[in-house]
Write a protein that holds these residues in place. Structure first.
Motif, mmCIF file in Angstrom:
data_model
loop_
_atom_site.group_PDB
_atom_site.id
_atom_site.type_symbol
_atom_site.label_atom_id
_atom_site.label_comp_id
_atom_site.label_asym_id
_atom_site.label_seq_id
_atom_site.Cartn_x
_atom_site.Cartn_y
_atom_site.Cartn_z
ATOM 1 N N GLY A 289 58.802 63.596 14.874
ATOM 2 C CA GLY A 289 58.996 62.750 16.052
ATOM 3 C C GLY A 289 59.811 61.521 15.718
ATOM 4 O O GLY A 289 60.597 61.491 14.764
ATOM 5 N N ALA A 290 59.610 60.469 16.484
ATOM 6 C CA ALA A 290 60.392 59.250 16.332
ATOM 7 C C ALA A 290 60.037 58.532 15.035
ATOM 8 O O ALA A 290 58.915 58.627 14.532
ATOM 9 N N MET A 291 61.021 57.808 14.502
ATOM 10 C CA MET A 291 60.789 56.990 13.334
ATOM 11 C C MET A 291 59.852 55.826 13.661
ATOM 12 O O MET A 291 59.854 55.323 14.793
ATOM 13 N N PRO A 292 59.082 55.353 12.673
ATOM 14 C CA PRO A 292 58.477 54.035 12.856
ATOM 15 C C PRO A 292 59.620 53.013 12.931
ATOM 16 O O PRO A 292 60.574 53.107 12.164
ATOM 17 N N GLU A 293 59.548 52.107 13.831
ATOM 18 C CA GLU A 293 60.591 51.102 14.085
ATOM 19 C C GLU A 293 61.734 51.725 14.903
ATOM 20 O O GLU A 293 61.871 52.936 15.020
ATOM 21 N N SER A 294 62.516 50.846 15.464
ATOM 22 C CA SER A 294 63.643 51.258 16.296
ATOM 23 C C SER A 294 64.806 50.317 16.022
ATOM 24 O O SER A 294 64.710 49.413 15.198
ATOM 25 N N GLY A 295 65.915 50.553 16.717
ATOM 26 C CA GLY A 295 67.055 49.654 16.617
ATOM 27 C C GLY A 295 68.150 50.101 15.680
ATOM 28 O O GLY A 295 69.121 49.363 15.472
ATOM 29 N N PHE A 296 68.023 51.316 15.104
ATOM 30 C CA PHE A 296 69.055 51.769 14.168
ATOM 31 C C PHE A 296 70.442 51.691 14.793
ATOM 32 O O PHE A 296 70.660 52.089 15.932
ATOM 33 N N LYS A 297 71.368 51.181 14.005
ATOM 34 C CA LYS A 297 72.756 51.107 14.438
ATOM 35 C C LYS A 297 73.652 51.420 13.255
ATOM 36 O O LYS A 297 73.603 50.734 12.224
ATOM 37 N N ALA A 298 74.447 52.477 13.380
ATOM 38 C CA ALA A 298 75.354 52.853 12.297
ATOM 39 C C ALA A 298 76.399 51.776 12.082
ATOM 40 O O ALA A 298 76.881 51.159 13.031
ATOM 41 N N HIS A 299 76.734 51.540 10.806
ATOM 42 C CA HIS A 299 77.732 50.551 10.440
ATOM 43 C C HIS A 299 78.951 51.241 9.849
ATOM 44 O O HIS A 299 78.839 52.315 9.246
ATOM 45 N N PRO A 300 80.130 50.648 9.978
ATOM 46 C CA PRO A 300 81.317 51.239 9.359
ATOM 47 C C PRO A 300 81.138 51.356 7.849
ATOM 48 O O PRO A 300 80.593 50.457 7.203
ATOM 49 N N VAL A 301 81.607 52.456 7.287
ATOM 50 C CA VAL A 301 81.544 52.671 5.845
ATOM 51 C C VAL A 301 82.823 52.154 5.216
ATOM 52 O O VAL A 301 83.919 52.494 5.673
ATOM 53 N N PRO A 302 82.735 51.312 4.184
ATOM 54 C CA PRO A 302 83.952 50.811 3.535
ATOM 55 C C PRO A 302 84.852 51.949 3.082
ATOM 56 O O PRO A 302 84.384 52.990 2.601
ATOM 57 N N ALA A 303 86.139 51.756 3.219
ATOM 58 C CA ALA A 303 87.099 52.821 2.917
ATOM 59 C C ALA A 303 87.039 53.248 1.456
ATOM 60 O O ALA A 303 87.316 54.402 1.126
ATOM 61 N N ASP A 304 86.690 52.333 0.564
ATOM 62 C CA ASP A 304 86.659 52.645 -0.861
ATOM 63 C C ASP A 304 85.270 53.054 -1.348
ATOM 64 O O ASP A 304 85.038 53.159 -2.550
ATOM 65 N N SER A 305 84.338 53.300 -0.431
ATOM 66 C CA SER A 305 82.984 53.651 -0.820
ATOM 67 C C SER A 305 82.923 55.105 -1.289
ATOM 68 O O SER A 305 83.360 56.009 -0.567
ATOM 69 N N PRO A 306 82.387 55.373 -2.492
ATOM 70 C CA PRO A 306 82.258 56.762 -2.956
ATOM 71 C C PRO A 306 81.372 57.583 -2.023
ATOM 72 O O PRO A 306 80.456 57.053 -1.375
ATOM 73 N N GLY A 307 81.629 58.883 -1.982
ATOM 74 C CA GLY A 307 80.839 59.758 -1.128
ATOM 75 C C GLY A 307 79.384 59.825 -1.522
ATOM 76 O O GLY A 307 78.533 60.186 -0.705
ATOM 77 N N THR A 308 79.074 59.481 -2.766
ATOM 78 C CA THR A 308 77.697 59.537 -3.244
ATOM 79 C C THR A 308 76.958 58.221 -3.037
ATOM 80 O O THR A 308 75.829 58.069 -3.513
ATOM 81 N N PHE A 309 77.576 57.274 -2.356
ATOM 82 C CA PHE A 309 76.878 56.071 -1.904
ATOM 83 C C PHE A 309 76.504 56.306 -0.443
ATOM 84 O O PHE A 309 77.326 56.159 0.463
ATOM 85 N N LEU A 310 75.268 56.705 -0.188
ATOM 86 C CA LEU A 310 74.862 57.056 1.165
ATOM 87 C C LEU A 310 74.538 55.809 1.971
ATOM 88 O O LEU A 310 73.867 54.888 1.498
ATOM 89 N N ARG A 311 74.994 55.789 3.204
ATOM 90 C CA ARG A 311 74.703 54.727 4.156
ATOM 91 C C ARG A 311 74.309 55.367 5.496
ATOM 92 O O ARG A 311 74.322 56.581 5.647
ATOM 93 N N ASN A 312 73.943 54.510 6.449
ATOM 94 C CA ASN A 312 73.607 54.963 7.805
ATOM 95 C C ASN A 312 72.530 56.053 7.766
ATOM 96 O O ASN A 312 72.710 57.170 8.246
ATOM 97 N N ILE A 313 71.392 55.664 7.196
ATOM 98 C CA ILE A 313 70.263 56.589 7.032
ATOM 99 C C ILE A 313 69.380 56.498 8.278
ATOM 100 O O ILE A 313 68.484 55.662 8.362
ATOM 101 N N GLU A 314 69.631 57.355 9.237
ATOM 102 C CA GLU A 314 68.817 57.362 10.451
ATOM 103 C C GLU A 314 67.571 58.214 10.285
ATOM 104 O O GLU A 314 66.522 57.913 10.873
#
Length: 305
Positions: A23-48
């Motif tokens: 079901g739903a996550m505890p907490e709300s308000g998730f908002k994806a952020h732009p990923v830096p252009a030089d960020s390696p693929g193995t640096f995970l961000r935007n964990i919804e």
């Protein structure tokens, strides 16, 4: 120095995914952020949707390690502090779960609780499914790196803190690890020794003294804190060695079992370390230490604070 990181490794993509929440996550308000252009693929961000990746050993020893990679609470470094660590530990017989936890700066309400919610739920999920994974109760460790070390230390000291509303039988289980490894960890959220970006991402730009103290694990060590293994390099320019020294002092004051390895050099973010360097052998010491800890019967629950 951290090695160059490339695309997502095949071992990561092939690993079984174990969801944490229904079901739903505890907490709300998730908002994806732009990923830096030089960020390696193995640096995970935007964990919804947080989860664990499962790595099974060919010859299981009945013990589990929940691995928590770091990344300053700004990203999750899943290669050098995730897949590589899992491959090493599975070769030693451990069943490994690599945690991708929600990042507190990605819009979540109650930001300072979000990573701990996921870590508690992860440990409880492992405990709930132990029979399915061929695991033995009393043999569940957590191993965290840098900001992931802060999360591991927070779980070790605040496993019983009520940071979300229980939703099923899994949440009635104990979230206390049986052992914890902290590798170049962020421990304090207080200047001058904290890691600035980690503290800001976790607590925001103007945290109260109470919020800082609540997320400074060395201040929260009790007689219930599990046996702890510390690794740090004296020349760490990102997370000062004082972080591990503070934790060591607190554990000794509480008369808790602790083993510490301090290296003259190595810097920060080295994961397993280079084989030719002294930092390249800490994980073998960790394995030997875990074997000793797991061979010792745990203290009765009544002896815990």
């Amino acid at each position: 120095m951290q090695p160059a990181l490339g695309p997502l490794p095949e071992a990561w993509r092939a690993a079984e995914v174990i969801p944490l929440w229904t079901g739903a996550m505890p907490e709300s308000g998730f908002k994806a952020h732009p990923v830096p252009a030089d960020s390696p693929g193995t640096f995970l961000r935007n964990i919804e949707t947080p989860a664990m990746r499962l790595f099974r050993p060919a010859r299981p020893n009945g013990a589990a390690v929940l691995v928590i990679p770091g990344g300053a609470y700004d990203f999750i470094s899943i290669l050098n502090e995730g897949v590589s660590v899992a491959e090493n530990l599975t070769a030693k017989g451990y069943t490994v779960f690599v945690l991708t936890y929600r990042l507190p700066g990605e819009g979540w309400s109650h930001r300072a609780d979000v990573p701990l919610q996921d870590a508690q739920r992860a440990l409880r999920t492992i405990r709930a499914k132990a029979a399915d994974f061929g695991l033995q109760q009393g043999r569940f460790a957590v191993l965290g790196f840098s900001a992931g070390g802060h999360l591991a230390a927070t779980l070790a000291t605040d496993f019983g803190q009520e940071v979300y509303t229980a939703r099923d039988a899994t949440d009635r289980l104990d979230a206390r690890p049986d052992a914890v490894g902290l590798i170049y960890p962020v421990i304090t959220a207080k200047p001058p020794f904290t890691h600035g970006l980690s503290a800001e991402r976790l607590l925001g730009t103007r945290p109260t003294p109470e919020a800082i103290a609540r997320r400074s694990p060395a201040d929260r060590v009790t007689t219930a804190t599990p046996p702890t293994f510390l690794v740090h390099s004296l020349d760490d320019g990102a997370v000062p060695v004082e972080n591990s020294l503070l934790m060591l002092e607190a554990l000794r004051a509480a008369k808790r079992p602790v083993e510490a390895h301090f290296f003259e050099e190595g810097g920060h973010g080295y994961g397993l370390g280079a084989p030719e360097a002294s930092t390249g052998h800490w994980i073998d010491s960790f394995d030997l230490w875990l074997q000793r800890v797991f061979a010792t019967p745990p203290a009765p629950v009544s002896d815990r604070d």
